[in-house]
Motif scaffolding. Structure first.
Motif, PDB file in Angstrom:
ATOM      1  N   LEU B  83     -38.244  18.376 -30.442  1.00 42.77           N
ATOM      2  CA  LEU B  83     -39.183  17.404 -31.001  1.00 42.77           C
ATOM      3  C   LEU B  83     -40.547  18.046 -31.206  1.00 42.77           C
ATOM      4  O   LEU B  83     -41.203  17.858 -32.234  1.00 42.77           O
ATOM      5  CB  LEU B  83     -39.284  16.210 -30.045  1.00 42.77           C
ATOM      6  N   LYS B  84     -40.963  18.845 -30.228  1.00 43.28           N
ATOM      7  CA  LYS B  84     -42.265  19.505 -30.312  1.00 43.28           C
ATOM      8  C   LYS B  84     -42.365  20.372 -31.572  1.00 43.28           C
ATOM      9  O   LYS B  84     -43.356  20.322 -32.297  1.00 43.28           O
ATOM     10  CB  LYS B  84     -42.469  20.351 -29.061  1.00 43.28           C
ATOM     11  N   ASP B  85     -41.346  21.167 -31.833  1.00 42.49           N
ATOM     12  CA  ASP B  85     -41.388  22.055 -32.997  1.00 42.49           C
ATOM     13  C   ASP B  85     -41.413  21.268 -34.305  1.00 42.49           C
ATOM     14  O   ASP B  85     -42.150  21.615 -35.234  1.00 42.49           O
ATOM     15  CB  ASP B  85     -40.188  23.017 -32.983  1.00 42.49           C
ATOM     16  N   THR B  86     -40.621  20.223 -34.395  1.00 42.56           N
ATOM     17  CA  THR B  86     -40.624  19.403 -35.604  1.00 42.56           C
ATOM     18  C   THR B  86     -42.009  18.814 -35.847  1.00 42.56           C
ATOM     19  O   THR B  86     -42.545  18.879 -36.961  1.00 42.56           O
ATOM     20  CB  THR B  86     -39.603  18.240 -35.478  1.00 42.56           C
ATOM     21  N   ILE B  87     -42.586  18.247 -34.787  1.00 48.50           N
ATOM     22  CA  ILE B  87     -43.896  17.591 -34.930  1.00 48.50           C
ATOM     23  C   ILE B  87     -44.978  18.616 -35.274  1.00 48.50           C
ATOM     24  O   ILE B  87     -45.812  18.393 -36.156  1.00 48.50           O
ATOM     25  CB  ILE B  87     -44.263  16.835 -33.628  1.00 48.50           C
ATOM     26  N   LYS B  88     -44.973  19.756 -34.599  1.00 51.42           N
ATOM     27  CA  LYS B  88     -45.986  20.784 -34.864  1.00 51.42           C
ATOM     28  C   LYS B  88     -45.914  21.255 -36.311  1.00 51.42           C
ATOM     29  O   LYS B  88     -46.937  21.421 -36.978  1.00 51.42           O
ATOM     30  CB  LYS B  88     -45.802  21.970 -33.909  1.00 51.42           C
ATOM     31  N   MET B  89     -44.692  21.446 -36.783  1.00 53.43           N
ATOM     32  CA  MET B  89     -44.510  21.919 -38.153  1.00 53.43           C
ATOM     33  C   MET B  89     -45.003  20.873 -39.152  1.00 53.43           C
ATOM     34  O   MET B  89     -45.841  21.156 -40.007  1.00 53.43           O
ATOM     35  CB  MET B  89     -43.040  22.236 -38.384  1.00 53.43           C
ATOM     36  N   VAL B  90     -44.509  19.659 -39.005  1.00 50.49           N
ATOM     37  CA  VAL B  90     -44.862  18.610 -39.974  1.00 50.49           C
ATOM     38  C   VAL B  90     -46.368  18.316 -39.929  1.00 50.49           C
ATOM     39  O   VAL B  90     -46.996  18.071 -40.958  1.00 50.49           O
ATOM     40  CB  VAL B  90     -44.045  17.325 -39.717  1.00 50.49           C
ATOM     41  N   SER B  91     -46.942  18.364 -38.732  1.00 54.86           N
ATOM     42  CA  SER B  91     -48.361  18.007 -38.611  1.00 54.86           C
ATOM     43  C   SER B  91     -49.262  18.982 -39.362  1.00 54.86           C
ATOM     44  O   SER B  91     -50.397  18.647 -39.695  1.00 54.86           O
ATOM     45  CB  SER B  91     -48.779  17.916 -37.137  1.00 54.86           C
ATOM     46  N   ASN B  92     -48.758  20.169 -39.634  1.00 58.71           N
ATOM     47  CA  ASN B  92     -49.542  21.108 -40.444  1.00 58.71           C
ATOM     48  C   ASN B  92     -49.468  20.804 -41.931  1.00 58.71           C
ATOM     49  O   ASN B  92     -50.235  21.352 -42.725  1.00 58.71           O
ATOM     50  CB  ASN B  92     -49.058  22.543 -40.196  1.00 58.71           C
TER      51      ASN B  92
END
Ligand SMILES: [Zn+2]
Lengths: 154, 301
Positions: B83-92
């Motif tokens: 979840l962390k990686d998905t959110i970090k990626m999308v948030s950029n």
């Protein structure tokens, strides 16, 4: 008689910390939380000693080691009535109770199987809520209350 | 204003009222290009067509563009991405994230691993704050006030997060409650204790007929199969209440029937044409409230 014995045991290290009045069944959790299995200093553990208030208690004596209050507050869930004795030159120079922290981070496990902390690599975080003698944990993430302290496996 | 909308508990009475007043402006002016050039991510880690359409339409009506996914099949999440990686990626990539996730606390965690606003569009059985806000908006709209409203909650009061959140949010406004449920699905003790400590009155009944005539809001809920661990327990209670037109004789003239939808059998079709049915308008209100949420979190007002 037994009080005198305890006194002797408490004083048996030259310098260091004695954690007394730990519920006997939680002694290994306390060792785990303080990471004492990795310690290089002499550590003496007593379990199933008689205690007026707890029935059976445990004692941990750690030679040549002094803890910060913050470090000790981490064991308050496993040992809410523990006393901390600071020993210097065989004398108890200070004796105090452990404070329950307002928040516990990375110690307890959330009892909700659907909590994100149980499925992803998330550090647990709880608010402590004291209800009489009992301490409940309010999960920062799933907002559910955990009634019993379940230690996280390290 | 908060950076995120994760839990209704994070919001004070004033902040709730602020969002409701912005929602009122949105209803008066349904297309505003306030967010032209902004990109909204709608990440639905579990499907919910209704909520997703409502959020996506809200974003579109504000002039923003929308990216995202409606379930995790064919995404990197199904390949085990955290979840962390998905959110970090999308948030950029985007300006704000709207997310629904089956794990409780997922949205709170997401808001902690990225720097952009996160809106919780449902985290398992925990929170669904935009639903709570649209319920409040609808109560305000139908009664002309939020204070001193009498609410009869019907159905699954044990597992229904919607009623739990609404109960807590309404506690700011001196309400009174009736809890209508079968014995198996009663309002949990912790919520009744919550009301007790605040001196908010409530009654409990198993009879739908009993308190139809002395409430301002009849809040019906569906018994959701997925919340039951025991299929036998579900079979026993799934069809326990059915509201029909004939039962509405003598209700208060201002009484309105709300339902978070979808309904299964708990409101008969013949109720739809009565002046008391308000659940379609309630769903429409969801769009205005979600416009207000997105706009407020992105700094408009
Ligand atoms: Zn949790």
């Amino acid at each position: 008689m037994s009080e005198k014995n305890t006194q002797l045991k408490v004083s048996a290290i030259k310098d260091g910390t004695v954690l007394d009045h730990i519920p006997a069944q939680n002694i290994f959790q306390v060792i785990d939380i303080l990471d004492l299995s990795q310690a290089l200093n002499p550590v003496t553990i007593g379990v199933n000693l008689e205690s007026k208030s707890l029935g059976r208690k445990g004692i941990i004596k750690i030679a040549d080691r002094f803890f910060a209050d913050e470090e000790l507050s981490r064991i308050s869930l496993a040992a809410p009535d523990a006393t901390v004795n600071i020993i210097r030159n065989y004398e108890v120079v200070s004796k105090k109770k452990i404070d329950l922290p307002a928040e516990v981070v990375g110690i307890a496990k959330c009892s909700n199987p659907m909590c994100v902390t149980n499925r992803q690599a998330v550090t647990t975080r709880f608010k402590t809520v004291k209800e009489g003698e009992k301490v409940k944990l309010l999960c920062h993430y799933c907002e559910k209350t955990t009634e019993e302290f379940i230690p996280l496996r390290h | 204003m908060h950076k995120n909308l994760i839990s209704i508990h994070d919001f004070s009475k004033e902040e709730i009222l602020h969002i409701l007043s912005v929602a009122r402006e949105m209803e008066a002016n349904k297309s505003q290009k306030l967010l032209e050039g902004k990109v909204v991510a709608c990440l639905f880690f579990e499907p919910s067509t209704r909520t997703r359409l409502s959020f996506e339409t809200a974003a579109n009506r504000l002039g923003a563009r929308v990216i995202g996914f409606s379930d995790v099949a064919n995404t990197s999440i199904s390949k085990g991405e955290t979840l962390k990686d998905t959110i970090k990626m999308v948030s950029n990539y985007v300006d704000i994230i709207v997310m629904r996730h089956p794990l409780e606390g997922a949205a709170r965690y997401a808001s902690e691993v990225c720097d952009i606003p996160v809106v919780n569009a449902g985290d398992g059985a925990n929170q669904h704050p935009s639903q709570t806000l649209l319920d409040l908006y609808t109560i305000l709209e139908t009664q002309g006030r939020l204070d001193n409203v009498s609410i009869n909650m019907v159905g699954d009061l044990k597992y229904g997060r919607t009623v739990h959140s609404l109960l807590q949010a309404m506690s700011h406004f001196n309400p009174s409650f009736c809890f209508t449920s079968p014995a198996e699905l009663k309002m949990p003790m912790e919520y009744k204790e919550f009301l007790d400590t605040r001196g908010i009155p409530y009654t409990e009944t198993a009879s739908l007929q009993k308190h139809l005539r002395d409430c301002d809001i009849l809040y019906m809920t569906r018994v959701q199969q997925e919340r039951f661990n025991d299929p036998m327990e579900y079979e026993k209670v799934k069809d326990v209440y059915r509201l029909e037109r004939a039962m509405l004789d003598g209700v208060r003239p201002n009484m309105k029937i709300l339902h978070p939808l979808p309904r299964v059998g708990e409101i008969a079709d013949d109720v739809d044409d009565t002046p008391y049915a308000y659940y379609y308008k309630q769903a429409e209100n969801g769009m205005y409230v979600r416009m207000a949420i997105i706009a407020c979190l992105l700094g408009y007002k």
